[in-house]
Design a protein around this motif. Structure first.
Motif, short mmCIF file in Angstrom:
data_model
loop_
_atom_site.label_atom_id
_atom_site.label_comp_id
_atom_site.label_asym_id
_atom_site.label_seq_id
_atom_site.Cartn_x
_atom_site.Cartn_y
_atom_site.Cartn_z
N ALA A 1 -2.09 -6.08 1.12
CA ALA A 1 -1.79 -4.63 1.16
C ALA A 1 -0.69 -4.25 2.16
O ALA A 1 0.11 -3.36 1.89
N LYS B 1 -6.64 -3.40 -5.26
CA LYS B 1 -7.76 -4.32 -5.46
C LYS B 1 -7.93 -4.62 -6.95
O LYS B 1 -8.09 -5.77 -7.36
N ALA C 1 -5.00 -6.70 -3.17
CA ALA C 1 -5.50 -6.04 -1.95
C ALA C 1 -5.34 -6.90 -0.71
O ALA C 1 -5.12 -6.38 0.39
N ILE D 1 0.85 -1.22 0.00
CA ILE D 1 0.00 0.00 0.00
C ILE D 1 0.87 1.25 0.00
O ILE D 1 0.57 2.23 -0.69
N GLU E 1 -4.93 6.73 0.95
CA GLU E 1 -4.91 5.31 1.30
C GLU E 1 -6.08 4.59 0.62
O GLU E 1 -5.91 3.47 0.13
N GLU E 2 -7.23 5.26 0.59
CA GLU E 2 -8.40 4.65 -0.06
C GLU E 2 -8.14 4.42 -1.55
O GLU E 2 -8.44 3.36 -2.09
N TYR F 1 -5.65 1.61 -2.03
CA TYR F 1 -6.26 0.31 -1.77
C TYR F 1 -7.11 -0.12 -2.96
O TYR F 1 -7.07 -1.28 -3.40
#
Ligand SMILES: Nc1ncnc2c1ncn2[C@@H]1O[C@H](COP(=O)(O)OP(=O)(O)OP(=O)(O)O)[C@@H](O)[C@H]1O
Ligand SMILES: [Mg+2]
Length: 256
Positions: A145, A137, A142, A96, A129-130, A133
């Protein structure tokens, strides 16, 4: 109007014209392939488009606006993202974290704001971060991560690099040899992920020596030789072009 318009571009290293008056157009939504023998100037062209290699002549337009004098980060903010021929991941960072690094062109938080710890900084961090992620994915990574990038296989590392390029939410994703060195068993996921990204609306420009991949994936192919345009067309047109066969495809067939 073409999304990317490369016009008469020349890049010289001393007396060598690595890219020599090349013109190329990339239409929105395309997967465009660039092929050609070793040393043809493919990576140099990528570097020129991304802004890490200065042009000796020519123009590069993104959506009609000239970008050839802009810094790489400014071009990234306008929607250009790329991966490198030699894998460039940070093995000691998590997956991540590797992807979050790619978000920077759009990040609004200044250094001072970050020092002051303003609430907007925290919000931006959560957003980064969203997005990271979401890109992991998309690349099927994911579930790992928080693992270290150094633990990934080579094929997965290539996917991680693509995820990082996507974190900037580019209009154009430029991939320099996305399956070079990837074992045969790991190539199919990389190919289908590129297709997936393109279906989501990202235009793709890729350099690759693997002809099976190029022919199955690309809508249009540009062939370079010695820095110059040799041919352009659909996979069918390129694979049956006698000049391309003698300059490049014949040689690839020998090495296949
Ligand atoms: N920084 C540099 N300084 C001097 N010459 C360079 C530099 N980068 C590339 N070249 C030369 O420019 C030419 C084009 O190189 P480039 O790496 O763009 O080719 P390529 O088509 O990407 O080849 P490959 O398929 O092997 O990756 C080569 O002759 C190379 O030696
Ligand atoms: Mg190259």
């Amino acid at each position: 109007m073409a999304l990317l318009d490369v016009e008469n571009v020349r890049v010289s290293f001393g007396g060598l014209h690595a890219v020599d008056g090349l013109t190329m157009r990339v239409q929105p939504g395309q997967i465009k392939g660039i092929i050609g023998p070793n040393g043809a100037g493919k990576t140099t062209l990528f570097n020129a488009i991304a802004g890490i290699q200065k042009l000796s002549a020519g123009t590069i337009k993104l959506q009609g606006t000239e970008i050839q004098t802009l810094q790489p980060y400014e071009r990234a903010a306008l929607g250009l993202a790329r991966t490198f021929q030699n894998l460039q991941i940070f093995p000691d960072l998590s997956l991540i974290e590797n992807v979050m690094i790619g978000y920077h062109p759009k990040a609004r938080t200044g250094f001072l704001k970050a020092l002051l710890g303003l609430p907007s900084v925290h919000k931006e961090e959560i957003k980064i971060e969203e997005v990271a992620y979401e890109k992991l994915k998309l690349m099927g990574l994911a579930d790992r991560a928080t693992r270290l990038a150094g633990d990934l296989s080579f094929g997965e590392s290539k996917l991680l690099e693509i995820a990082r390029a996507l974190a900037a939410e580019p209009q154009i994703l430029m991939l320099d040899e996305p399956i070079a060195g990837v074992p045969a068993s790991e190539q199919a996921p990389v190919v289908s992920m590129i297709q997936e990204v393109n279906k989501l609306g990202v235009t793709v420009v890729l350099v690759e020596h693997n002809m099976r991949m190029v022919m199955s994936l690309c809508h249009e192919i540009l062939v370079m030789r010695s820095g110059c345009y040799l041919a352009e067309g659909t996979p069918g047109e390129i694979s049956s072009n006698p000049e391309v066969i003698s300059a490049y495809l014949g040689e690839e067939a020998v090495h296949a």
